[in-house]
Design a protein around this motif. Structure first.
Motif, PDB file in Angstrom:
ATOM      1  N   LYS A 150       0.978  -1.411  -0.308  1.00  0.00           N
ATOM      2  CA  LYS A 150      -0.248  -0.278   0.279  1.00  0.00           C
ATOM      3  C   LYS A 150       0.628   1.196   0.032  1.00  0.00           C
ATOM      4  O   LYS A 150       0.834   2.434  -0.948  1.00  0.00           O
ATOM      5  CB  LYS A 150      -1.010  -0.172   0.851  1.00  0.00           C
ATOM      6  CG  LYS A 150      -1.651   0.850   0.845  1.00  0.00           C
ATOM      7  CD  LYS A 150      -2.527   1.147   0.867  1.00  0.00           C
ATOM      8  CE  LYS A 150      -3.969   2.528   0.592  1.00  0.00           C
ATOM      9  NZ  LYS A 150      -4.540   2.011  -0.654  1.00  0.00           N
ATOM     10  N   GLY A 151       2.145   1.064   0.778  1.00  0.00           N
ATOM     11  CA  GLY A 151       2.684   1.955   0.898  1.00  0.00           C
ATOM     12  C   GLY A 151       3.412   2.423  -0.223  1.00  0.00           C
ATOM     13  O   GLY A 151       3.418   3.780  -1.055  1.00  0.00           O
ATOM     14  N   LEU A 154       1.042   4.389  -2.775  1.00  0.00           N
ATOM     15  CA  LEU A 154       0.744   6.108  -2.218  1.00  0.00           C
ATOM     16  C   LEU A 154       2.056   6.745  -2.919  1.00  0.00           C
ATOM     17  O   LEU A 154       1.992   8.046  -3.074  1.00  0.00           O
ATOM     18  CB  LEU A 154       0.856   6.591  -0.873  1.00  0.00           C
ATOM     19  CG  LEU A 154      -0.761   5.850   0.093  1.00  0.00           C
ATOM     20  CD1 LEU A 154      -0.212   5.429   1.683  1.00  0.00           C
ATOM     21  CD2 LEU A 154      -1.453   6.396  -0.438  1.00  0.00           C
ATOM     22  N   ILE A 208      -2.579  12.844   3.718  1.00  0.00           N
ATOM     23  CA  ILE A 208      -2.338  10.985   4.097  1.00  0.00           C
ATOM     24  C   ILE A 208      -1.849  10.444   5.473  1.00  0.00           C
ATOM     25  O   ILE A 208      -2.014  11.048   6.214  1.00  0.00           O
ATOM     26  CB  ILE A 208      -0.525  10.989   3.679  1.00  0.00           C
ATOM     27  CG1 ILE A 208      -0.708  11.394   2.005  1.00  0.00           C
ATOM     28  CG2 ILE A 208      -0.120   9.092   3.764  1.00  0.00           C
ATOM     29  CD1 ILE A 208       0.248  11.331   1.445  1.00  0.00           C
ATOM     30  N   THR A 209      -2.827  10.244   5.741  1.00  0.00           N
ATOM     31  CA  THR A 209      -3.366   9.579   7.482  1.00  0.00           C
ATOM     32  C   THR A 209      -1.977   8.849   8.213  1.00  0.00           C
ATOM     33  O   THR A 209      -1.248   8.942   6.962  1.00  0.00           O
ATOM     34  CB  THR A 209      -4.405   7.805   7.372  1.00  0.00           C
ATOM     35  OG1 THR A 209      -3.417   7.067   6.865  1.00  0.00           O
ATOM     36  CG2 THR A 209      -5.562   8.505   6.744  1.00  0.00           C
ATOM     37  N   GLU A 211      -1.177   6.079   9.561  1.00  0.00           N
ATOM     38  CA  GLU A 211      -0.952   4.691   8.866  1.00  0.00           C
ATOM     39  C   GLU A 211      -0.949   4.724   7.985  1.00  0.00           C
ATOM     40  O   GLU A 211       0.325   3.516   7.212  1.00  0.00           O
ATOM     41  CB  GLU A 211      -2.600   3.721   9.164  1.00  0.00           C
ATOM     42  CG  GLU A 211      -3.024   3.465  10.883  1.00  0.00           C
ATOM     43  CD  GLU A 211      -3.524   5.038  11.083  1.00  0.00           C
ATOM     44  OE1 GLU A 211      -3.849   6.055  10.500  1.00  0.00           O
ATOM     45  OE2 GLU A 211      -3.982   5.092  12.251  1.00  0.00           O
ATOM     46  N   GLU A 212      -1.304   5.915   6.372  1.00  0.00           N
ATOM     47  CA  GLU A 212      -0.471   5.271   5.180  1.00  0.00           C
ATOM     48  C   GLU A 212       1.011   6.160   5.345  1.00  0.00           C
ATOM     49  O   GLU A 212       1.906   5.801   4.634  1.00  0.00           O
ATOM     50  CB  GLU A 212      -1.737   6.417   4.459  1.00  0.00           C
ATOM     51  CG  GLU A 212      -3.271   5.724   4.344  1.00  0.00           C
ATOM     52  CD  GLU A 212      -3.547   6.969   3.396  1.00  0.00           C
ATOM     53  OE1 GLU A 212      -4.570   5.676   2.897  1.00  0.00           O
ATOM     54  OE2 GLU A 212      -3.296   7.854   3.037  1.00  0.00           O
ATOM     55  N   LYS A 213       1.463   6.856   6.513  1.00  0.00           N
ATOM     56  CA  LYS A 213       2.594   7.509   5.855  1.00  0.00           C
ATOM     57  C   LYS A 213       3.237   6.195   6.323  1.00  0.00           C
ATOM     58  O   LYS A 213       4.621   6.515   6.152  1.00  0.00           O
ATOM     59  CB  LYS A 213       3.214   8.792   7.157  1.00  0.00           C
ATOM     60  CG  LYS A 213       1.912  10.200   6.890  1.00  0.00           C
ATOM     61  CD  LYS A 213       2.595  10.659   7.461  1.00  0.00           C
ATOM     62  CE  LYS A 213       1.679  12.641   7.299  1.00  0.00           C
ATOM     63  NZ  LYS A 213      -0.202  12.207   6.829  1.00  0.00           N
ATOM     64  N   SER A 215       2.828   2.889   6.511  1.00  0.00           N
ATOM     65  CA  SER A 215       3.227   2.121   4.777  1.00  0.00           C
ATOM     66  C   SER A 215       4.073   2.679   4.031  1.00  0.00           C
ATOM     67  O   SER A 215       4.841   2.311   3.655  1.00  0.00           O
ATOM     68  CB  SER A 215       1.755   2.116   4.482  1.00  0.00           C
ATOM     69  OG  SER A 215       0.799   1.189   5.651  1.00  0.00           O
TER      70      SER A 215
END
Length: 269
Positions: A150-151, A154, A208-209, A211-213, A215
């Motif tokens: 996922k990272g 993004l 970018i949440t 959690e996404e950061k 990832s």
């Protein structure tokens, strides 16, 4: 009662009520912000005493560029509201204090007087001036807790235009550049996203949440540990470098072949 009713029906009454309501909201907000500043600084510093020590260090080492109260000058921006994360990023990467003015401050070893304690103290002082992003905790930057797949999605959607798919960096305009990410720690990567240093945009938690950061950090750290199965990676800059090497090498081989052939013909004649 008649006078009050007449006033309420006046065309300007609604505007007066609106202005009064906005003023009350502003005063309440300011009161909460002022009340939260010491606690906010304490969270960034670990103890409130760091704020006073941080101001002393700031006045000694930083005020010549950023102003006595971090209000900014013609040569350096204000630090009010940038948060402790910006201080930690800039100082831990050696970008600040800046040695020479230029389009962009390069990464370099930390100044001799700088250490983790002093960075924390200056960060606590700057945090106390107007809040801002704080230094992330270990759980926020733990790549093992992130999803590298996922990272990668993004990162390719938001970052490769400047940093290249592998984080190798690239040139920008007016002498600026996106730096190589191979030397950046997970904490520094997170701080860069939330503070937007230099030419980089800010990716706050609504864009970018957290959690996404995390990832994205997992992807960046995973990619830079990969081997290059095809041989020499050429800095992973991309097809431009590969094409340039192929062009120069190919022309060199053709030129040497031509010299060798003509030399053989001369010997026979």
């Amino acid at each position: 009662m008649t006078r009050i009713t007449a006033w309420r029906r006046h065309p300007l009454a609604r505007y007066a009520v609106l202005i009064l309501a906005l003023a009350l909201v502003g005063m309440v907000y300011a009161a909460f912000v002022q009340a939260g500043k010491p606690a906010d600084a304490a969270l960034a510093a670990g103890k409130v005493d760091d704020v006073a020590e941080g101001r002393s260090l700031f006045v000694k080492h930083c005020s010549s560029c950023h102003g006595m109260n971090a209000e900014g000058t013609k040569t350096a921006p204000t630090l009010v509201g940038v948060g402790a994360a910006a201080v930690d990023f800039q100082m831990s990467t050696g970008r600040m204090p800046a040695a020479n003015p230029g389009p962009q401050a390069p990464r370099k070893p930390m100044a001799p007087w700088v250490d983790e304690t002093k960075i924390r103290q200056i960060g606590a002082y700057v945090q106390s001036l107007g809040g801002g992003p704080q230094v992330p905790g270990q759980e926020q930057v733990d790549a093992k807790l992130g999803d590298a797949g996922k990272g990668g999605e993004l990162f390719r959607a938001n970052c490769i235009q400047c940093h290249n798919w592998a984080g190798a960096g690239g040139a920008l305009t007016q002498g600026k550049y996106a730096p190589n990410l191979n030397s950046a720690t997970p904490t520094q990567i997170y701080e860069a996203m939330v503070t937007g240093p230099q030419a980089m945009p800010v990716f706050n938690d609504t864009t970018i949440t957290p959690e996404e950061k995390r990832s994205m950090i997992a992807y960046i750290t995973q990619v830079r540990e990969q081997k290059d199965p095809g041989g020499f990676g050429l800095g992973r800059i991309g097809p431009v470098t590969e094409g340039l090497v192929a062009w120069i090498a190919g022309l060199s081989v053709l030129a040497l072949a031509a010299i060798w052939i003509t030399a053989k013909k001369r010997q026979k004649s």
